[in-house]
Write a protein that holds these residues in place. Sequence first.
Motif, PDB file in Angstrom:
ATOM      1  N   GLU A 103       0.832  -1.213   0.000  1.00  0.00           N
ATOM      2  CA  GLU A 103       0.000   0.000   0.000  1.00  0.00           C
ATOM      3  C   GLU A 103       0.866   1.262   0.000  1.00  0.00           C
ATOM      4  N   PHE A 104       1.899   1.257   0.818  1.00  0.00           N
ATOM      5  CA  PHE A 104       2.811   2.399   0.885  1.00  0.00           C
ATOM      6  C   PHE A 104       3.485   2.624  -0.468  1.00  0.00           C
ATOM      7  N   GLY A 105       3.921   1.560  -1.095  1.00  0.00           N
ATOM      8  CA  GLY A 105       4.543   1.663  -2.419  1.00  0.00           C
ATOM      9  C   GLY A 105       3.575   2.191  -3.464  1.00  0.00           C
ATOM     10  N   GLN A 106       2.335   1.746  -3.402  1.00  0.00           N
ATOM     11  CA  GLN A 106       1.326   2.245  -4.337  1.00  0.00           C
ATOM     12  C   GLN A 106       1.126   3.744  -4.140  1.00  0.00           C
ATOM     13  N   ASP A 107       1.081   4.171  -2.877  1.00  0.00           N
ATOM     14  CA  ASP A 107       0.962   5.603  -2.585  1.00  0.00           C
ATOM     15  C   ASP A 107       2.155   6.378  -3.136  1.00  0.00           C
TER      16      ASP A 107
END
Length: 121
Positions: A103-107
């Motif tokens: 999720e952090f990477g997608q953000d």
Amino acid sequence: MAEPTPRRNEPRLRPAPLLFEPAEAASDPEHFFDLESMDDPRALLARATELAQAFRAAADRAVEFQAIAAAQLADPRRFDRLTPAAIAERAEWTEDYAKKMVEFGQDLMRGADATGPENLG
């Protein structure tokens, strides 16, 4: 405490340079960036603080790249997509942490103002 990592639209602080040590110095377990040879405690504190900040900044940046890689590996458009469990196994994380990192990477890839994987839950 480490400062939050700046996002794409914020300038990055430039920490002290991490100079590469000669192989013979690096093989000595007591040798660490020549800090052991410094006699002046003021200079030692200043250089050790610079190094600590540089290592924190490097670690923060490496975590961002881990997150981006995790998000790319989990991308459903990839024919060789990995599950969070497989990503966790490769990175030696828990599956829950792998999900947060994805999720952090997608953000990060969207350019959102992400807060970091430790604050995502």
